[in-house]
Design an enzyme around this catalytic site. Structure first.
Site, PDB file in Angstrom:
ATOM      1  CG  ASP A  11       4.708  -6.078   1.114  1.00  0.00           C
ATOM      2  OD1 ASP A  11       5.646  -5.547   0.505  1.00  0.00           O
ATOM      3  OD2 ASP A  11       3.542  -6.054   0.686  1.00  0.00           O
ATOM      4  CB  SER A  12       4.148  -1.596   1.597  1.00  0.00           C
ATOM      5  OG  SER A  12       3.937  -2.315   0.389  1.00  0.00           O
ATOM      6  CE1 TYR A  43       4.637   1.377   4.037  1.00  0.00           C
ATOM      7  CE2 TYR A  43       6.675   0.120   3.974  1.00  0.00           C
ATOM      8  CZ  TYR A  43       5.571   0.563   4.665  1.00  0.00           C
ATOM      9  OH  TYR A  43       5.395   0.202   5.975  1.00  0.00           O
ATOM     10  N   GLY A  44       5.424   2.792  -2.469  1.00  0.00           N
ATOM     11  CA  GLY A  44       6.101   3.138  -3.722  1.00  0.00           C
ATOM     12  C   GLY A  44       6.036   4.595  -4.112  1.00  0.00           C
ATOM     13  CB  CYS A  74       8.283  -4.183   0.886  1.00  0.00           C
ATOM     14  SG  CYS A  74       7.818  -2.644   0.096  1.00  0.00           S
ATOM     15  CG  ASN A  75      10.847  -5.473  -4.897  1.00  0.00           C
ATOM     16  OD1 ASN A  75      11.815  -5.897  -5.522  1.00  0.00           O
ATOM     17  ND2 ASN A  75       9.783  -6.236  -4.645  1.00  0.00           N
ATOM     18  CB  THR A  76       9.236   0.368  -1.915  1.00  0.00           C
ATOM     19  OG1 THR A  76       8.570   0.142  -3.161  1.00  0.00           O
ATOM     20  CG2 THR A  76       9.420   1.846  -1.704  1.00  0.00           C
ATOM     21  CD  GLU A 153      -3.128  -4.402  -3.504  1.00  0.00           C
ATOM     22  OE1 GLU A 153      -4.193  -3.941  -3.036  1.00  0.00           O
ATOM     23  OE2 GLU A 153      -2.050  -4.361  -2.894  1.00  0.00           O
ATOM     24  CB  CYS A 185       6.981  -4.429  -7.852  1.00  0.00           C
ATOM     25  SG  CYS A 185       5.457  -3.962  -6.985  1.00  0.00           S
ATOM     26  CB  THR A 186       5.408  -7.502  -3.482  1.00  0.00           C
ATOM     27  OG1 THR A 186       4.754  -6.220  -3.532  1.00  0.00           O
ATOM     28  CG2 THR A 186       6.501  -7.497  -2.456  1.00  0.00           C
ATOM     29  CG  HIS A 187       1.490  -5.818  -5.989  1.00  0.00           C
ATOM     30  ND1 HIS A 187       2.263  -5.483  -4.911  1.00  0.00           N
ATOM     31  CD2 HIS A 187       0.206  -5.571  -5.624  1.00  0.00           C
ATOM     32  CE1 HIS A 187       1.490  -5.043  -3.940  1.00  0.00           C
ATOM     33  NE2 HIS A 187       0.236  -5.089  -4.343  1.00  0.00           N
TER      34      HIS A 187
HETATM   35  N1  DGL Z   1       5.419  -3.891  -1.866  1.00  0.00           N
HETATM   36  C1  DGL Z   1       5.786  -2.823  -2.767  1.00  0.00           C
HETATM   37  C2  DGL Z   1       7.092  -3.182  -3.482  1.00  0.00           C
HETATM   38  O1  DGL Z   1       7.432  -4.340  -3.652  1.00  0.00           O
HETATM   39  C3  DGL Z   1       4.715  -2.546  -3.801  1.00  0.00           C
HETATM   40  C4  DGL Z   1       3.538  -1.816  -3.285  1.00  0.00           C
HETATM   41  C5  DGL Z   1       3.833  -0.459  -2.646  1.00  0.00           C
HETATM   42  O2  DGL Z   1       3.999   0.535  -3.380  1.00  0.00           O
HETATM   43  O3  DGL Z   1       3.864  -0.420  -1.428  1.00  0.00           O
HETATM   44  O4  DGL Z   1       7.793  -2.299  -3.883  1.00  0.00           O
END
Ligand code: DGL
Length: 266
Positions: A11-12, A43-44, A74-76, A153, A185-187
């Site tokens: 993940d990012s 990463y977004g 990570c979705n991104t 977060e 998104c992970t969050h």
């Molecule tokens: N982990 C990123 C995602 O799921 C979210 C946080 C980021 O922007 O890196 O897209």
């Protein structure tokens, strides 16, 4: 046959711990190696070129740890780099977009599906394409929600500020009367409570963390890569700020994290 090599989870930053948590519910015995690129989070808001380059670094990291497969939590990174990595990597790699899209298509009653994620994920159209491939008649309403990850977060789940941000972002989706919403998104699983409350009980939420974990079990089973050792050990590697990863990560995981090490990003 038991394959005791670890599963690599990338993940990012620390958001991928929602995916680790979901994996742990299904696979308590597997060994895990987590790589969170906290030095270059988020990463977004980054370009495809950068995210792809960082993702390849993670792949090489897992190769050096003799991983048996990689989960791009990570979705991104899944949106920007997964197809290329799947095409070129010699070990199985899964991401979160396809499992999330599949779950949404299964759940939707009227084919009106909302997707929320980082600006990069939404602009990539990866979810829209994945959903439309599975259900061409689906109408997809995609909405970037860049402020939600930092709020998650901070642990601002029930603050009025978070409520306002949710209202601002999700009002168009509520007006469009979507019946299913992908938390892309992970969050966002951490904000599922206020998101569900705002959208109403008729809207089904898809948590891409748990759908990805379910797909991982299928993949390992199909390729006879499951481990039946008692193991279950886990190592967490981050590229910066181990103390913050430990503190905030405890909230994301619902338990404390052992064995966190800082490694240099290339
Ligand atoms: N982990 C990123 C995602 O799921 C979210 C946080 C980021 O922007 O890196 O897209």
């Amino acid at each position: 046959m038991s394959d005791e090599r670890p599963i690599g989870v990338f993940d990012s930053g620390l958001g991928g711990l929602t995916v680790v948590r979901a994996i742990r519910e299904r696979l308590p015995r597997e060994r895990l190696v987590y790589y969170g690129d906290t030095a270059r989070f988020p990463y977004g808001s980054k370009s495809q070129e950068s995210v792809a380059k960082f993702s390849w670094e993670a792949v090489r990291f897992f190769q050096s740890h003799n991983a048996k497969c990689i989960v791009i939590a990570c979705n991104t990174a899944s949106a920007f780099a997964l197809p290329e990595i799947q095409g070129k990597c010699d070990m199985p790699v899964i991401g979160v977009i396809e499992p999330g899209a599949r779950a949404a298509v299964k759940l939707t009653a009227r084919g009106k599906i909302g997707v929320i994620g980082t600006t990069a994920t939404i602009n990539s159209d990866a979810y829209t394409h994945a959903i439309r491939r599975l259900k061409p008649s689906a109408v997809v309403y995609a909405q970037p929600c860049p402020l939600l990850a930092p709020l998650a977060e901070e642990g601002w789940v029930h603050k009025p500020a978070t409520q306002l941000v949710i209202e601002e972002y999700l009002s168009p989706l509520r007006t469009a009367r979507i019946d299913t919403l992908v938390l892309g998104c992970t969050h966002y699983p951490l904000l599922a409570g206020p998101i569900q409350a705002f959208m109403g009980d008729d809207v089904r939420l898809v948590d891409s963390a748990s759908t990805c974990a379910a797909e991982l079990v299928e993949l390992l089973d199909a390729r006879t890569l499951l481990s039946d050792a008692a193991g279950g050990d886990e190592l967490f590697f981050v590229t910066d700020m181990a103390a913050r990863f430990s503190e905030v990560g405890t909230r994301f995981m619902g338990r404390s994290l052992q064995a966190i090490k800082v490694v240099g990003a290339e």
